[in-house]
Design a protein around this motif. Structure first.
Motif, PDB file in Angstrom:
ATOM      1  N   SER A   1     -90.340 -57.926 -26.246  1.00 52.15           N
ATOM      2  CA  SER A   1     -91.119 -56.651 -26.259  1.00 52.15           C
ATOM      3  C   SER A   1     -92.318 -56.668 -27.357  1.00 52.15           C
ATOM      4  CB  SER A   1     -89.827 -55.665 -26.596  1.00 52.15           C
ATOM      5  OG  SER A   1     -90.642 -54.423 -26.804  1.00 52.15           O
ATOM      6  N   ASP A   2     -92.127 -57.142 -28.286  1.00 53.78           N
ATOM      7  CA  ASP A   2     -93.221 -57.065 -29.064  1.00 53.78           C
ATOM      8  C   ASP A   2     -94.503 -57.841 -28.677  1.00 53.78           C
ATOM      9  OD1 ASP A   2     -91.538 -57.416 -32.176  1.00 53.78           O
ATOM     10  OD2 ASP A   2     -92.207 -55.773 -31.072  1.00 53.78           O
ATOM     11  N   GLU A   3     -94.222 -59.089 -28.046  1.00 52.04           N
ATOM     12  CA  GLU A   3     -95.103 -59.791 -27.082  1.00 52.04           C
ATOM     13  C   GLU A   3     -95.827 -59.052 -25.957  1.00 52.04           C
ATOM     14  OE1 GLU A   3     -93.819 -63.561 -26.438  1.00 52.04           O
ATOM     15  OE2 GLU A   3     -93.430 -64.431 -28.497  1.00 52.04           O
ATOM     16  N   PHE A   4     -95.170 -58.345 -25.418  1.00 53.92           N
ATOM     17  CA  PHE A   4     -95.449 -57.850 -24.425  1.00 53.92           C
ATOM     18  C   PHE A   4     -96.416 -56.570 -24.768  1.00 53.92           C
ATOM     19  CE2 PHE A   4     -93.338 -60.405 -21.748  1.00 53.92           C
ATOM     20  CZ  PHE A   4     -92.118 -59.845 -20.888  1.00 53.92           C
ATOM     21  N   GLN A   5     -96.216 -55.928 -25.711  1.00 53.64           N
ATOM     22  CA  GLN A   5     -96.982 -54.805 -26.299  1.00 53.64           C
ATOM     23  C   GLN A   5     -98.301 -55.239 -26.680  1.00 53.64           C
ATOM     24  OE1 GLN A   5     -94.130 -53.129 -29.013  1.00 53.64           O
ATOM     25  NE2 GLN A   5     -94.600 -51.230 -28.015  1.00 53.64           N
ATOM     26  N   GLU A   6     -98.322 -56.637 -27.292  1.00 49.32           N
ATOM     27  CA  GLU A   6     -99.511 -57.097 -27.641  1.00 49.32           C
ATOM     28  C   GLU A   6    -100.586 -57.500 -26.468  1.00 49.32           C
ATOM     29  OE1 GLU A   6     -97.897 -59.617 -31.631  1.00 49.32           O
ATOM     30  OE2 GLU A   6     -98.937 -60.758 -30.130  1.00 49.32           O
ATOM     31  N   TYR A   7     -99.873 -57.770 -25.361  1.00 49.34           N
ATOM     32  CA  TYR A   7    -100.485 -58.334 -24.237  1.00 49.34           C
ATOM     33  C   TYR A   7    -100.982 -57.180 -23.514  1.00 49.34           C
ATOM     34  CZ  TYR A   7     -98.093 -63.006 -24.849  1.00 49.34           C
ATOM     35  OH  TYR A   7     -97.715 -64.226 -24.915  1.00 49.34           O
ATOM     36  N   LEU A   8    -100.304 -56.085 -23.741  1.00 52.65           N
ATOM     37  CA  LEU A   8    -100.905 -54.871 -22.880  1.00 52.65           C
ATOM     38  C   LEU A   8    -102.035 -54.052 -23.832  1.00 52.65           C
ATOM     39  CD1 LEU A   8     -97.445 -53.192 -21.879  1.00 52.65           C
ATOM     40  CD2 LEU A   8     -99.085 -54.285 -20.577  1.00 52.65           C
ATOM     41  N   SER A   9    -102.310 -54.643 -25.223  1.00 52.11           N
ATOM     42  CA  SER A   9    -103.484 -53.951 -25.682  1.00 52.11           C
ATOM     43  C   SER A   9    -104.669 -54.347 -25.105  1.00 52.11           C
ATOM     44  CB  SER A   9    -103.352 -54.467 -26.998  1.00 52.11           C
ATOM     45  OG  SER A   9    -103.398 -55.698 -27.342  1.00 52.11           O
ATOM     46  N   ILE A  10    -105.946 -53.448 -25.333  1.00 57.80           N
ATOM     47  CA  ILE A  10    -107.065 -53.788 -24.459  1.00 57.80           C
ATOM     48  C   ILE A  10    -107.795 -55.004 -25.049  1.00 57.80           C
ATOM     49  CG2 ILE A  10    -109.409 -52.702 -24.437  1.00 57.80           C
ATOM     50  CD1 ILE A  10    -108.150 -49.989 -24.050  1.00 57.80           C
ATOM     51  N   THR A  11    -107.491 -55.248 -26.630  1.00 55.24           N
ATOM     52  CA  THR A  11    -108.218 -56.367 -27.053  1.00 55.24           C
ATOM     53  C   THR A  11    -107.538 -57.759 -26.377  1.00 55.24           C
ATOM     54  OG1 THR A  11    -106.603 -56.157 -28.828  1.00 55.24           O
ATOM     55  CG2 THR A  11    -108.761 -55.164 -29.247  1.00 55.24           C
ATOM     56  N   ASN A  12    -106.183 -57.701 -25.894  1.00 51.13           N
ATOM     57  CA  ASN A  12    -105.482 -58.727 -25.440  1.00 51.13           C
ATOM     58  C   ASN A  12    -105.617 -58.836 -23.903  1.00 51.13           C
ATOM     59  OD1 ASN A  12    -105.186 -59.655 -27.696  1.00 51.13           O
ATOM     60  ND2 ASN A  12    -103.193 -58.840 -28.121  1.00 51.13           N
ATOM     61  N   GLN A  13    -106.486 -58.151 -23.237  1.00 48.08           N
ATOM     62  CA  GLN A  13    -106.501 -57.778 -21.723  1.00 48.08           C
ATOM     63  C   GLN A  13    -106.691 -59.134 -20.831  1.00 48.08           C
ATOM     64  OE1 GLN A  13    -109.044 -57.596 -19.481  1.00 48.08           O
ATOM     65  NE2 GLN A  13    -110.776 -58.083 -20.702  1.00 48.08           N
ATOM     66  N   LYS A  14    -107.303 -60.455 -21.425  1.00 53.83           N
ATOM     67  CA  LYS A  14    -107.557 -61.355 -20.690  1.00 53.83           C
ATOM     68  C   LYS A  14    -106.207 -62.146 -20.794  1.00 53.83           C
ATOM     69  CE  LYS A  14    -112.268 -62.191 -22.189  1.00 53.83           C
ATOM     70  NZ  LYS A  14    -113.139 -63.248 -22.978  1.00 53.83           N
ATOM     71  N   LEU A  15    -105.213 -61.917 -21.705  1.00 57.88           N
ATOM     72  CA  LEU A  15    -104.050 -62.566 -21.572  1.00 57.88           C
ATOM     73  C   LEU A  15    -103.200 -62.182 -20.142  1.00 57.88           C
ATOM     74  CD1 LEU A  15    -102.961 -62.605 -25.287  1.00 57.88           C
ATOM     75  CD2 LEU A  15    -104.083 -64.512 -23.832  1.00 57.88           C
ATOM     76  N   LEU A  16    -103.465 -61.029 -19.516  1.00 59.33           N
ATOM     77  CA  LEU A  16    -102.745 -60.658 -18.451  1.00 59.33           C
ATOM     78  C   LEU A  16    -103.237 -61.547 -17.307  1.00 59.33           C
ATOM     79  CD1 LEU A  16    -103.784 -56.661 -18.586  1.00 59.33           C
ATOM     80  CD2 LEU A  16    -101.458 -57.984 -19.131  1.00 59.33           C
ATOM     81  N   PHE A  17    -104.118 -62.141 -17.389  1.00 57.78           N
ATOM     82  CA  PHE A  17    -104.682 -63.029 -16.190  1.00 57.78           C
ATOM     83  C   PHE A  17    -103.833 -64.721 -16.222  1.00 57.78           C
ATOM     84  CE2 PHE A  17    -107.064 -59.900 -14.321  1.00 57.78           C
ATOM     85  CZ  PHE A  17    -107.750 -59.216 -15.748  1.00 57.78           C
ATOM     86  N   THR A  18    -103.351 -64.911 -17.437  1.00 59.23           N
ATOM     87  CA  THR A  18    -102.999 -66.224 -17.972  1.00 59.23           C
ATOM     88  C   THR A  18    -101.438 -66.367 -17.962  1.00 59.23           C
ATOM     89  OG1 THR A  18    -103.529 -65.903 -20.249  1.00 59.23           O
ATOM     90  CG2 THR A  18    -105.312 -66.649 -18.490  1.00 59.23           C
ATOM     91  N   LYS A  19    -101.104 -65.368 -18.595  1.00 53.14           N
ATOM     92  CA  LYS A  19     -99.647 -65.519 -19.150  1.00 53.14           C
ATOM     93  C   LYS A  19     -98.391 -65.158 -17.980  1.00 53.14           C
ATOM     94  CE  LYS A  19    -100.004 -66.533 -23.313  1.00 53.14           C
ATOM     95  NZ  LYS A  19     -99.401 -67.496 -24.025  1.00 53.14           N
ATOM     96  N   THR A  20     -97.365 -65.873 -18.043  1.00 53.76           N
ATOM     97  CA  THR A  20     -96.351 -65.551 -16.736  1.00 53.76           C
ATOM     98  C   THR A  20     -95.527 -64.717 -17.176  1.00 53.76           C
ATOM     99  OG1 THR A  20     -96.967 -67.774 -15.969  1.00 53.76           O
ATOM    100  CG2 THR A  20     -94.805 -66.868 -15.252  1.00 53.76           C
ATOM    101  N   LEU A  21     -95.243 -63.751 -16.339  1.00 54.63           N
ATOM    102  CA  LEU A  21     -94.160 -62.774 -16.850  1.00 54.63           C
ATOM    103  C   LEU A  21     -92.790 -63.517 -16.481  1.00 54.63           C
ATOM    104  CD1 LEU A  21     -95.506 -59.627 -14.984  1.00 54.63           C
ATOM    105  CD2 LEU A  21     -95.768 -60.560 -17.270  1.00 54.63           C
ATOM    106  N   LYS A  22     -91.644 -63.739 -17.658  1.00 56.09           N
ATOM    107  CA  LYS A  22     -90.544 -64.393 -17.279  1.00 56.09           C
ATOM    108  C   LYS A  22     -89.459 -63.900 -18.512  1.00 56.09           C
ATOM    109  CE  LYS A  22     -87.422 -67.046 -15.599  1.00 56.09           C
ATOM    110  NZ  LYS A  22     -86.982 -66.692 -14.167  1.00 56.09           N
ATOM    111  N   ILE A  23     -88.538 -63.343 -18.265  1.00 55.53           N
ATOM    112  CA  ILE A  23     -87.568 -62.821 -19.115  1.00 55.53           C
ATOM    113  C   ILE A  23     -86.317 -63.448 -18.838  1.00 55.53           C
ATOM    114  CG2 ILE A  23     -86.338 -60.927 -20.151  1.00 55.53           C
ATOM    115  CD1 ILE A  23     -88.649 -59.117 -19.177  1.00 55.53           C
ATOM    116  N   GLN A  24     -85.717 -64.312 -19.954  1.00 56.87           N
ATOM    117  CA  GLN A  24     -84.551 -64.850 -19.700  1.00 56.87           C
ATOM    118  C   GLN A  24     -83.417 -63.878 -19.226  1.00 56.87           C
ATOM    119  OE1 GLN A  24     -83.659 -66.964 -23.329  1.00 56.87           O
ATOM    120  NE2 GLN A  24     -85.379 -68.181 -23.391  1.00 56.87           N
ATOM    121  N   SER A  25     -82.550 -64.604 -18.412  1.00 56.40           N
ATOM    122  CA  SER A  25     -81.344 -63.679 -17.782  1.00 56.40           C
ATOM    123  C   SER A  25     -80.357 -63.335 -19.009  1.00 56.40           C
ATOM    124  CB  SER A  25     -80.655 -64.542 -16.829  1.00 56.40           C
ATOM    125  OG  SER A  25     -81.549 -64.985 -15.955  1.00 56.40           O
TER     126      SER A  25
END
Length: 573
Positions: free
Chosen positions: A210-234
């Motif tokens: 959750s903390d990592e997702f919040q960091e990715y959602l910030s404007i300063t980290n918006q480039k990461l939205l195009f490179t990271k893969t969305l995957k949550i363990q079951s």
């Protein structure tokens, strides 16, 4: 036009219209201007030639503002396009270059909005599904702990009952059987403990994600939205324990063990715990949203204060000039005001000396409150006016309430806003005014257009912005959030519940007086409406408590009917 900064927006207790000099509630949002708008400014926005074609939506459906990034190769241009083949943002001039010739080009703002929504969705899944579902499974294990203990205790009781009839002949067999149950219980609880640890680890993982997702959602980290893969363990699967059953036996002197019975596992396959599918998450979503909002607004005092194991009477005042103490307001200076049901409103110092006395139209209501500035404001229901008494004892007309009769009032310690409970004919509402007396919010009905109030005769605010009122006609406490949306109602612990004075403290507790004939107590609730305890009753000498107030030193002031005494208690440590 005025646009609040991020810091200012975070400090606002409700969303303010972004139009210059407009302080009304911004219910709508212009996606073109990225500006919250009230109803009137939205209508004006639609009629203005330069903005009439702008897309205006309800605020919660707004588009996220696209972060502006200057092109490194063309510093006079902003990156506004996205090359799908190269997977990079580009400016309009980059698009004309040969390296992007023939490539599929999209609007970067649309791509950003889609990616933002994707990541926001994953973050939402953690908060609204994975965490509550995992916590629910953990709670299931805790229930199994209790069930196993109860079952094993029941088996032990059965063994003892059987052994009682066999007297001394079965003592040895009984001891062996009981020991066997402890061994089985230890094994089962060890298995459950392992499962609990597994979910603890998984929940910790979810918080980290959750903390990592919040960091990715910030404007300063918006480039990461195009490179990271969305995957949550079951969510890990666990099995429910299969408790043993007791098989009673028939006893004889020759075969004690056979007749006493034994403890064993049934031939049953362990049942997998049910993991609620994400499509059926709505109940968890509502619960988690409440928990998240409340956890962000906890008082810093929670780190150092807690409920005391007992309530201690620290002092008592006899208030001259009143017959009873129906409502108490404590000033910052330590002086306080007390009113009775005959319109007498008096101010005393900490020695109980009378400082001033005013005749009002008030009766058995919470019709006065101390402000952040050290003044007192009170309502005159007959004249439909709210008056202010300054520290130099000048009384001035502060707010006119029109056709509405103001009956209760509270000055927020958080924002300085003024909350007023009002009645008109068969209607009732709560109105919010600014410190300067400007009307900024009205709360009348819920989402189904049902009236929330009938007679809000006492009112207060909690540390999370919740508005809490005593409803004498409906015999309940009504609590709405700072936006006016219903949170819960409380109807007491008995069939009779007559709520009167109400206040909150720095821990978010809600304290409410119950003057029902069989009660005459003060109830302590948590900020979600959960009953915690009867904090004061006849055992502490309380009889018909009407007025209640907590000062800045966490002292609890209680006024009662039929006596001019105000008693002060300590209940926090």
């Amino acid at each position: 036009m005025f646009k609040p900064s991020d810091e200012q927006a975070a400090m606002q207790h409700y969303l303010v219209c972004g139009t210059e000099d407009c302080q009304k509630n911004g219910q709508f949002y212009c996606n073109a201007c990225h500006l919250p708008l009230c109803v009137q400014c939205r209508n004006k926005h639609k009629k203005t030639p330069n903005t009439k074609n702008h897309e205006i939506v309800i605020y919660r459906h707004r588009k996220q503002q696209f972060p502006v990034e200057i092109c490194q190769d063309h510093p006079t241009r902003n990156k506004e396009l996205f090359c799908r083949e190269c997977s990079i943002p580009i400016c309009s001039k980059c698009y004309t270059l040969k390296e992007h010739k023939g490539h599929d080009i999209d609007d970067l703002e649309e791509i950003y909005a889609d990616k933002y929504a994707d990541w926001q969705g994953e973050f939402s899944k953690i908060q609204k599904y994975f965490l509550p579902t995992s916590n629910s499974l953990k709670s299931d294990i805790e229930e199994d702990f209790s069930q196993i203990k109860n079952i094993m205790e029941s088996i032990r009781t059965s063994l003892k009952t059987e052994a009682e009839s066999l007297k001394n002949l079965v003592d040895e067999v009984t001891s062996e059987s009981i020991e066997n149950t402890h061994t089985i219980e230890k094994s089962l609880l060890k298995m459950l403990k392992s499962q609990e640890t597994k979910y603890d680890d998984y929940i910790a993982y979810l918080w980290k994600m959750s903390d990592e997702f919040q960091e990715y959602l910030s404007i300063t980290n918006q480039k990461l939205l195009f490179t990271k893969t969305l995957k949550i363990q079951s969510i890990p699967e666990t099995t429910k324990p299969v408790p043993p059953v007791f098989t009673a036996g028939r006893f004889s002197k020759n075969d004690i063990t056979k007749f006493l019975g034994k403890v064993n596992f049934p031939n049953t396959k362990p049942e997998k715990r049910k993991i609620q599918p994400m499509e059926a998450e709505s109940a968890h979503m509502k619960s988690t949203e409440k928990l998240l909002e409340q956890s962000k607004e906890k008082s810093d005092m929670k780190q150092t204060l807690s409920l005391s194991s007992s309530v201690t009477k620290v002092r008592e005042y006899s208030i001259p000039g009143v017959d009873s103490a129906y409502h108490v307001s404590v000033e910052i200076s330590g002086r306080f005001w007390v009113s009775d049901d005959s319109g007498n409103l008096v101010q005393t110092d900490l020695l109980g000396n009378l400082l001033q006395k005013i005749q009002t139209s008030g009766t058995s209501q919470g019709y006065h409150t101390a402000t952040q500035d050290g003044d007192l404001i009170y309502t005159d229901s007959d004249k439909k006016v709210i008056y202010r008494i300054t520290q130099d004892r000048k009384i001035t007309e502060f707010i006119k309430t029109g056709d509405w009769n103001p009956i209760s009032i509270h000055s927020s310690r958080i924002t300085g806003d003024i909350l007023v409970g009002m009645r008109k004919d068969r209607e009732a509402k709560v109105t919010r005014y600014s410190k300067a007396g400007k009307e900024i919010q009205n709360i009348l009905r819920d989402n189904q257009e049902r009236g929330l109030y009938s007679n809000p005769h006492y009112i207060t605010e909690n540390i999370n912005g919740d508005i809490c009122t005593s409803e004498i006609h409906n015999d309940k406490v009504v609590v709405v959030n700072k936006s006016g949306q219903p949170r819960f109602s409380y109807t007491g612990k008995r069939s009779e519940f007559y709520p009167w004075g109400i206040c909150t403290d720095v821990l978010g507790h809600i304290l409410v007086c119950d003057i029902a004939s069989r009660s005459n107590t003060v109830h302590l609730l948590d900020q979600d409406g959960g009953f915690l305890s009867i904090i004061l009753s006849s055992q502490q000498g309380i009889n018909r408590p009407f007025g209640i107030c907590v000062d800045d030193e966490n002292n609890l002031y209680v006024g009662q009917d039929g006596t001019n005494t105000v008693t002060v208690y300590k209940y926090l440590q």
